[in-house]
Enzyme design. Sequence first.
Site, PDB file in Angstrom:
ATOM      1  N   HIS A  45      35.013  20.455 -35.918  1.00  0.00           N
ATOM      2  CA  HIS A  45      35.551  20.486 -34.552  1.00  0.00           C
ATOM      3  C   HIS A  45      36.963  21.067 -34.590  1.00  0.00           C
ATOM      4  O   HIS A  45      37.706  20.845 -35.554  1.00  0.00           O
ATOM      5  CB  HIS A  45      35.571  19.065 -33.968  1.00  0.00           C
ATOM      6  N   SER A  87      35.459  21.686 -21.489  1.00  0.00           N
ATOM      7  CA  SER A  87      35.581  21.329 -20.069  1.00  0.00           C
ATOM      8  C   SER A  87      34.267  21.439 -19.295  1.00  0.00           C
ATOM      9  O   SER A  87      34.274  21.836 -18.126  1.00  0.00           O
ATOM     10  CB  SER A  87      36.680  22.160 -19.400  1.00  0.00           C
ATOM     11  N   ASN A 129      30.800  13.911 -27.210  1.00  0.00           N
ATOM     12  CA  ASN A 129      31.803  13.727 -28.259  1.00  0.00           C
ATOM     13  C   ASN A 129      32.843  12.758 -27.699  1.00  0.00           C
ATOM     14  O   ASN A 129      33.688  13.153 -26.905  1.00  0.00           O
ATOM     15  CB  ASN A 129      32.430  15.089 -28.606  1.00  0.00           C
ATOM     16  N   GLY A 182      39.322  20.286 -23.210  1.00  0.00           N
ATOM     17  CA  GLY A 182      40.189  19.259 -22.628  1.00  0.00           C
ATOM     18  C   GLY A 182      41.239  19.805 -21.677  1.00  0.00           C
ATOM     19  O   GLY A 182      42.158  19.096 -21.293  1.00  0.00           O
ATOM     20  N   GLU A 191      32.964  26.513 -29.012  1.00  0.00           N
ATOM     21  CA  GLU A 191      33.952  25.829 -28.186  1.00  0.00           C
ATOM     22  C   GLU A 191      35.266  26.601 -28.231  1.00  0.00           C
ATOM     23  O   GLU A 191      36.056  26.428 -29.178  1.00  0.00           O
ATOM     24  CB  GLU A 191      34.195  24.412 -28.714  1.00  0.00           C
ATOM     25  N   GLU A 225      39.618  20.186 -33.296  1.00  0.00           N
ATOM     26  CA  GLU A 225      40.680  19.199 -33.499  1.00  0.00           C
ATOM     27  C   GLU A 225      40.809  18.818 -34.975  1.00  0.00           C
ATOM     28  O   GLU A 225      41.891  18.499 -35.447  1.00  0.00           O
ATOM     29  CB  GLU A 225      40.425  17.966 -32.604  1.00  0.00           C
ATOM     30  N   LYS A 251      35.209  11.432 -29.165  1.00  0.00           N
ATOM     31  CA  LYS A 251      36.518  11.562 -29.833  1.00  0.00           C
ATOM     32  C   LYS A 251      37.070  10.174 -30.165  1.00  0.00           C
ATOM     33  O   LYS A 251      36.295   9.289 -30.514  1.00  0.00           O
ATOM     34  CB  LYS A 251      37.479  12.372 -28.956  1.00  0.00           C
TER      35      LYS A 251
HETATM   36  P1  PGA Z   1      36.053  18.581 -23.385  1.00  0.00           P
HETATM   37  O1  PGA Z   1      35.851  18.488 -24.975  1.00  0.00           O
HETATM   38  O2  PGA Z   1      34.674  18.517 -22.769  1.00  0.00           O
HETATM   39  O3  PGA Z   1      36.900  17.380 -23.035  1.00  0.00           O
HETATM   40  O4  PGA Z   1      36.728  19.875 -23.097  1.00  0.00           O
HETATM   41  C1  PGA Z   1      34.826  19.167 -25.617  1.00  0.00           C
HETATM   42  C2  PGA Z   1      34.915  18.970 -27.099  1.00  0.00           C
HETATM   43  O5  PGA Z   1      36.032  18.898 -27.630  1.00  0.00           O
HETATM   44  O6  PGA Z   1      33.889  18.877 -27.785  1.00  0.00           O
END
Ligand code: PGA
Length: 248
Positions: free
Chosen positions: A92, A209, A8, A173, A167, A94, A10
């Site tokens: 997601h 992460s 992803n 993140g 998630e 976000e 982003k």
């Molecule tokens: P991350 O993000 O690996 O940076 O924690 C995962 C995601 O948001 O899909």
Amino acid sequence: MSRYVIANWKMYGTLVRNAHLLQGFVGDVPSGIEVGICAPAPYWFQVRQACLGSSVRWGGQDVSEHLEGAYTGEVAVGMLEDFECQYVILGHSERRQYHAESSELVARKLRRVMDSAGTALVPIVCIGESLREREAGQVEAVLSEQLAPVLTVLKAHPHRSVLLAYEPVWAIGTGVVAQPAEVRETHAWIAQYIQLHVGYSLPILYGGSVKADNAGVLIKLPHVDGFLVGGASLKVETFKPLLESCVA
Ligand code: PGA
């Protein structure tokens, strides 16, 4: 069964950085891993060009619930299909957090993808609880609230491929990865919930992460069929070792 590693990206990337990253691993993916790159829409063409002829697939990070129309800034399912995208992330955290996407909207987006005739597009439906919700012992309540509206859509399309991504919001993140015991327990609960309410099983990815140094342990857990990876998917130095640790 294949293991999935879905990147992803982003809202990261430039033409130059993407080219370097793609050159670093496309064509060198360990066998047994299905890799998908969910890139920002302006880069689909570039990613597609780089991945054609390799085992790596590509896709988007969201889709509109509408077929087409006056929806400024939105991306339609047909646009993903035009670029032969094979994956699209839905719901997601976000999007839920910054764009107030409800579980009902996520289900309508899922329906839009599923209703699109003959498409090879595989939706990746994201679910996950916040830290406050985990600490309050509400994990299962939150996940069932997020899953409930999508159950009807899933039941109506038993032959379509769909991936789920668990998630935990507090692990995205942050560098804080969920403990293997937490991942094992939550994935087992999701698998059971889906089997009970939909009548078949779906691959379940873990996200939050994920890096080369924790992927090897997590991938061996039951009901962990792969990963949705943010930060570690943005550099060759972190993404390649992660792919390798999934087959080690
Ligand atoms: P991350 O993000 O690996 O940076 O924690 C995962 C995601 O948001 O899909």
